[in-house]
Design a protein around this motif. Structure first.
Motif, PDB file in Angstrom:
ATOM      1  N   VAL A 194      33.496  43.768  33.674  1.00  0.00           N
ATOM      2  CA  VAL A 194      34.415  43.127  34.621  1.00  0.00           C
ATOM      3  C   VAL A 194      35.386  42.202  33.902  1.00  0.00           C
ATOM      4  CG1 VAL A 194      34.596  41.790  36.741  1.00  0.00           C
ATOM      5  CG2 VAL A 194      32.564  43.188  36.328  1.00  0.00           C
ATOM      6  N   SER A 195      36.675  42.286  34.318  1.00  0.00           N
ATOM      7  CA  SER A 195      37.698  41.332  33.894  1.00  0.00           C
ATOM      8  C   SER A 195      38.250  40.680  35.157  1.00  0.00           C
ATOM      9  CB  SER A 195      38.824  42.029  33.125  1.00  0.00           C
ATOM     10  OG  SER A 195      38.334  42.626  31.951  1.00  0.00           O
ATOM     11  N   THR A 196      38.783  39.475  35.024  1.00  0.00           N
ATOM     12  CA  THR A 196      39.337  38.772  36.187  1.00  0.00           C
ATOM     13  C   THR A 196      40.790  38.413  35.946  1.00  0.00           C
ATOM     14  OG1 THR A 196      38.622  36.614  35.376  1.00  0.00           O
ATOM     15  CG2 THR A 196      37.085  37.828  36.790  1.00  0.00           C
ATOM     16  N   ALA A 197      41.534  38.292  37.074  1.00  0.00           N
ATOM     17  CA  ALA A 197      42.931  37.859  37.033  1.00  0.00           C
ATOM     18  C   ALA A 197      43.158  36.928  38.207  1.00  0.00           C
ATOM     19  CB  ALA A 197      43.872  39.055  37.100  1.00  0.00           C
ATOM     20  N   ALA A 198      43.940  35.846  37.971  1.00  0.00           N
ATOM     21  CA  ALA A 198      44.117  34.818  38.998  1.00  0.00           C
ATOM     22  C   ALA A 198      45.161  35.180  40.030  1.00  0.00           C
ATOM     23  CB  ALA A 198      44.469  33.476  38.348  1.00  0.00           C
ATOM     24  N   ASP A 199      46.044  36.156  39.764  1.00  0.00           N
ATOM     25  CA  ASP A 199      47.050  36.577  40.741  1.00  0.00           C
ATOM     26  C   ASP A 199      47.584  37.940  40.340  1.00  0.00           C
ATOM     27  OD1 ASP A 199      48.814  36.180  38.636  1.00  0.00           O
ATOM     28  OD2 ASP A 199      49.598  34.293  39.421  1.00  0.00           O
ATOM     29  N   GLY A 200      48.567  38.423  41.096  1.00  0.00           N
ATOM     30  CA  GLY A 200      49.107  39.743  40.841  1.00  0.00           C
ATOM     31  C   GLY A 200      49.801  39.867  39.501  1.00  0.00           C
ATOM     32  N   HIS A 201      50.488  38.817  39.063  1.00  0.00           N
ATOM     33  CA  HIS A 201      51.178  38.881  37.770  1.00  0.00           C
ATOM     34  C   HIS A 201      50.173  39.025  36.641  1.00  0.00           C
ATOM     35  CE1 HIS A 201      55.014  38.081  39.578  1.00  0.00           C
ATOM     36  NE2 HIS A 201      54.603  36.919  40.106  1.00  0.00           N
ATOM     37  N   ALA A 202      49.088  38.240  36.691  1.00  0.00           N
ATOM     38  CA  ALA A 202      48.047  38.357  35.663  1.00  0.00           C
ATOM     39  C   ALA A 202      47.402  39.728  35.711  1.00  0.00           C
ATOM     40  CB  ALA A 202      47.001  37.267  35.870  1.00  0.00           C
ATOM     41  N   ALA A 203      47.261  40.305  36.912  1.00  0.00           N
ATOM     42  CA  ALA A 203      46.690  41.646  37.036  1.00  0.00           C
ATOM     43  C   ALA A 203      47.598  42.689  36.381  1.00  0.00           C
ATOM     44  CB  ALA A 203      46.471  41.973  38.514  1.00  0.00           C
ATOM     45  N   LYS A 204      48.904  42.558  36.552  1.00  0.00           N
ATOM     46  CA  LYS A 204      49.838  43.499  35.926  1.00  0.00           C
ATOM     47  C   LYS A 204      49.691  43.480  34.412  1.00  0.00           C
ATOM     48  CE  LYS A 204      54.069  43.412  37.429  1.00  0.00           C
ATOM     49  NZ  LYS A 204      55.360  42.868  37.930  1.00  0.00           N
ATOM     50  N   GLY A 220      31.435  51.435  34.265  1.00  0.00           N
ATOM     51  CA  GLY A 220      32.865  51.486  34.479  1.00  0.00           C
ATOM     52  C   GLY A 220      33.478  50.111  34.354  1.00  0.00           C
ATOM     53  N   ARG A 221      34.800  50.111  34.283  1.00  0.00           N
ATOM     54  CA  ARG A 221      35.518  48.851  34.119  1.00  0.00           C
ATOM     55  C   ARG A 221      36.138  48.462  35.465  1.00  0.00           C
ATOM     56  NH1 ARG A 221      36.072  47.000  29.237  1.00  0.00           N
ATOM     57  NH2 ARG A 221      37.818  45.673  29.868  1.00  0.00           N
ATOM     58  N   VAL A 222      35.964  47.192  35.842  1.00  0.00           N
ATOM     59  CA  VAL A 222      36.459  46.674  37.119  1.00  0.00           C
ATOM     60  C   VAL A 222      37.345  45.474  36.855  1.00  0.00           C
ATOM     61  CG1 VAL A 222      35.851  45.718  39.366  1.00  0.00           C
ATOM     62  CG2 VAL A 222      34.360  47.430  38.310  1.00  0.00           C
ATOM     63  N   LEU A 223      38.507  45.443  37.542  1.00  0.00           N
ATOM     64  CA  LEU A 223      39.402  44.290  37.491  1.00  0.00           C
ATOM     65  C   LEU A 223      39.315  43.562  38.825  1.00  0.00           C
ATOM     66  CD1 LEU A 223      41.609  42.568  36.150  1.00  0.00           C
ATOM     67  CD2 LEU A 223      43.310  44.172  37.106  1.00  0.00           C
ATOM     68  N   VAL A 224      38.909  42.300  38.789  1.00  0.00           N
ATOM     69  CA  VAL A 224      38.827  41.469  39.992  1.00  0.00           C
ATOM     70  C   VAL A 224      40.025  40.527  40.004  1.00  0.00           C
ATOM     71  CG1 VAL A 224      37.511  39.720  41.221  1.00  0.00           C
ATOM     72  CG2 VAL A 224      36.314  41.593  40.088  1.00  0.00           C
ATOM     73  N   VAL A 225      40.817  40.589  41.112  1.00  0.00           N
ATOM     74  CA  VAL A 225      42.026  39.780  41.227  1.00  0.00           C
ATOM     75  C   VAL A 225      41.850  38.818  42.400  1.00  0.00           C
ATOM     76  CG1 VAL A 225      44.543  39.803  41.387  1.00  0.00           C
ATOM     77  CG2 VAL A 225      43.335  41.789  40.441  1.00  0.00           C
ATOM     78  N   ASP A 226      41.721  37.522  42.104  1.00  0.00           N
ATOM     79  CA  ASP A 226      41.532  36.519  43.159  1.00  0.00           C
ATOM     80  C   ASP A 226      41.923  35.165  42.612  1.00  0.00           C
ATOM     81  OD1 ASP A 226      40.362  34.679  45.168  1.00  0.00           O
ATOM     82  OD2 ASP A 226      39.399  36.505  45.914  1.00  0.00           O
ATOM     83  N   ASP A 227      42.663  34.378  43.418  1.00  0.00           N
ATOM     84  CA  ASP A 227      43.111  33.062  42.950  1.00  0.00           C
ATOM     85  C   ASP A 227      42.008  32.019  43.043  1.00  0.00           C
ATOM     86  OD1 ASP A 227      44.289  31.369  45.802  1.00  0.00           O
ATOM     87  OD2 ASP A 227      43.456  33.397  45.838  1.00  0.00           O
ATOM     88  N   GLU A 228      40.931  32.306  43.784  1.00  0.00           N
ATOM     89  CA  GLU A 228      39.802  31.384  43.881  1.00  0.00           C
ATOM     90  C   GLU A 228      38.830  31.694  42.747  1.00  0.00           C
ATOM     91  OE1 GLU A 228      38.989  28.926  45.961  1.00  0.00           O
ATOM     92  OE2 GLU A 228      40.557  29.057  47.488  1.00  0.00           O
ATOM     93  N   ALA A 229      38.741  30.797  41.766  1.00  0.00           N
ATOM     94  CA  ALA A 229      37.900  31.044  40.596  1.00  0.00           C
ATOM     95  C   ALA A 229      36.448  31.232  40.985  1.00  0.00           C
ATOM     96  CB  ALA A 229      38.042  29.887  39.604  1.00  0.00           C
TER      97      ALA A 229
END
Length: 631
Positions: free
Chosen positions: A535-545, A509-518
């Motif tokens: 897995v994909s990562t995003a540094a904040d909510g805007h990047a997650a959107k 499955g595909r997982v999006l991890v959203v956290d500002d701490e790299a």
């Protein structure tokens, strides 16, 4: 007939008492100046008059006349030679009290009776006022529940009022000996009582004191007594007397008030600690998550090489730091135990393995006495681990100042109640002083030097054990200190401690991890990748959107506190714009103690994972989200 002797006249005229003489027929033959002043009658007016009709009140005249008749008949006089109290009559009709003494004189003719009289109106008034005062004092003393006592300093004898005997628990009757008085005083107050007695007896002064007494049934009661010493005419100590009151209800109320104040004070401390930990835990848990996760993966990658052992040590130390943070968090929020099956002996061994280094470097000899076939507990293994570690570390620190052999004994047994288990941790150190034994479980109470303890360990441990339905107590010990944990075994279906991560690897499955701490997001991504996820990562909510607009995700793991658009903001956007994804969201946070974070998690109804995390806890968390479980 009137007395004419010059000397007799001078004596009569100078006398301060009334002198009235009458013959055998009761006729007044002499009436001195004092009698004139007292009765308000002139001598010239009363000489030759009947005594009964002149100065005797109407109510007593019949008795007087009967007495005179008996004298005339030859009967012996009844009142001659005696001092009695009677009533007299003034010229204005006032009846007043008199003290009377009569003598009979024999002359050339008939006998003469001379009455010496003293007006005792003022004395009687004073006596009446004294009686009234004593009565008011008695009512006041009895109304105030006061006891009174007196002590003859010459003979050693003492007197105790009924209320004083009741207060002290003395017998209702009989002598109260010095030994009995001494034995009733609480041992901790005997020195103060002895000093107060010295001030009253030796200094002949006064003293007030509040102290405890031991009742015959063993009850401890509080009294307050005030005593005053008195000297005799020679200036020697003669008498001491005083009052006593039972102040046990007041002392109990004061103690309850103090406990309430202390509880409020401790609650304020815990609230302040919670606010501090809310920020500190977030800052600590983020790097600890990265350290633990990276150490686990390094250990896996270098399995069989010396680096694997180094990685294990790093992971163990980081996990220990994480547990310390979690302990403080659990204490501050007082979470309920997460129960699973616990083997008591295995729990003891794992705690001793964790504390082995500190015990060895402190030269503490550890003795184990573990009973076999003990029932398993339904308990929170992590919480019990921390409680037992607290007790062992406390014992180690207490033993550091102990000369000679330093010994720690850990014993497991079946408990005194059916189905219970007992864990005893005992040392041969200095022990716990009696005067503080009742306070060692109070929050923030510590006898350790600054920097060596916070005073939260035993308080937290007590709360954990009581939350499990058990007891933690300071047990009697011949030497050193001994603590006993008694826990009930419960035949309940254990909650699953975790899910097998391997069961979910095939699904991927595909997982999006959203956290500002790299460091955190990268570590979490690597752990998930090893478990078969993309897995994909995003540094904040805007990047997650932006990521969610570009491709589909099966699971979204988001931090709560982030700059820009935070976790709650992202979830609100999902609710409004992508509601179908809300059931795929879980939160990974180190800030579950903050009021805002806790409120948001409760309102969202979504599961969350506390940092620092481990591969097993991540796998279990993802499985919960997939299963549609809540917090």
């Amino acid at each position: 007939m009137p007395v004419s002797s010059g000397f007799t006249s001078a004596v009569m005229n100078a006398a301060l008492d009334c002198i009235v003489a009458a013959d055998a027929q009761g006729i007044i033959v002499e009436f001195n100046p004092a009698a004139e002043r007292t009765f308000g009658l002139a001598r010239a007016d009363v000489i030759g008059r009947s005594l009964a009709d002149t100065i005797i009140p109407q109510a007593h005249r019949a008795a007087h006349q009967a007495g005179m008749a008996r004298l005339a008949a030859g009967a012996p006089p009844r009142m001659v030679g005696r001092r009695i109290e009677i009533e007299g009559l003034r010229a204005d009709g006032e009846v007043f009290p008199l003290e009377l003494a009569i003598v009979r004189t024999a002359g050339a003719g008939d006998a003469v009776f001379v009455a010496y009289m003293r007006d005792i109106t003022a004395q009687k008034l004073a006596e009446q006022r004294l009686r009234e005062s004593e009565e008011r004092l008695r009512f006041a003393v009895e109304g105030a529940q006061l006891g009174t006592w007196s002590w003859d300093l010459k003979t050693g004898g003492s007197w105790w009022s009924p209320r004083a005997r009741e207060i002290f628990g003395f017998p209702a009757e009989g002598e109260v000996t010095q030994d009995l008085r001494d034995r009733l005083v609480h041992p901790d107050d005997r020195a103060a009582v002895a000093e107060a007695v010295r001030r009253v007896v030796e200094d002949v002064g006064e003293a007030s004191l509040e102290y405890r007494v031991l009742m015959p049934d063993g009850e401890v009661r509080w009294v307050v007594t005030r005593g005053v010493g008195h000297r005799d005419a020679a200036g020697e100590p003669a008498m001491a007397n005083g009052i006593v009151a039972d102040i046990t209800p007041r002392k109990s109320a004061e103690a309850e008030l103090e406990r309430s104040r202390e509880a409020l004070h401790q609650a304020e401390k815990l609230a302040a600690l919670g606010s501090l930990l809310a920020g500190v835990s977030h800052e600590l848990n983020n790097p600890l998550s990265a350290v633990i996760g990276q150490a686990v993966m390094l250990e896996e990658d270098t399995l069989g090489s010396p680096l694997a052992e180094r990685a294990r040590k790093i992971r163990t130390a980081a996990e220990r730091c994480g547990k310390i943070v979690q302990t403080f968090l659990a204490m501050a929020r007082q979470r309920k135990p997460d129960r699973s099956r616990v083997d008591v002996n295995e729990l003891v061994r794992s705690v001793l393995e964790l504390t082995d280094y500190g015990l060895r470097t402190s030269s503490v000899e550890v003795r184990l006495d573990l009973a076999s076939s003990l029932p398993e507990l339904m308990a929170d293994n992590d919480q019990l681990h921390q409680v037992l570690a607290n007790l062992i570390v406390n014992a180690q620190q207490a033993l550091e100042s102990q000369p000679g052999v330093r010994r720690l004994e850990v014993t497991t047994r079946r408990g005194p109640t059916h189905g219970s288990v007992l864990i005893r941790v005992a040392d041969n150190g200095p022990g716990v002083p009696t005067e503080i034994a009742g306070r060692i479980f109070d929050p923030f109470f510590t006898t350790k030097q600054s920097g060596q303890g916070t005073g939260v360990g035993l308080s937290f441990s007590l709360g954990v054990i009581e939350a499990h339905g058990g007891k933690l107590r300071l047990a009697p010990s011949i030497a050193g200190a001994a603590f006993e944990i008694e826990l009930p075994s419960q035949s309940a279906t254990p909650q699953p401690a975790g899910r097998d991560a391997e069961a979910h690897l095939a699904n991927g499955g595909r997982v999006l991890v959203v956290d500002d701490e790299a460091a955190v997001s990268e570590t979490l991504a690597e752990l998930l990748a090893r478990q078969g996820f993309h897995v994909s990562t995003a540094a904040d909510g805007h990047a997650a959107k932006r990521a969610l607009d570009g491709e589909p995700f099966d699971i979204i793991l988001s931090d709560i506190r982030m700059p820009g658009l935070d976790g709650p903001g992202l979830f609100a956007w999902l609710q409004a714009s992508r509601p179908e994804l809300c059931g795929r969201v879980g939160f990974v946070t180190g800030d579950t103690l903050g009021a805002g974070a806790a409120r948001f998690l409760a309102e969202s109804g979504r599961p969350y994972l506390e940092k620092p995390f481990t591969p097993a806890s991540v796998a279990d968390f993802v499985a919960r989200i997939r299963a549609g479980e809540g917090p």
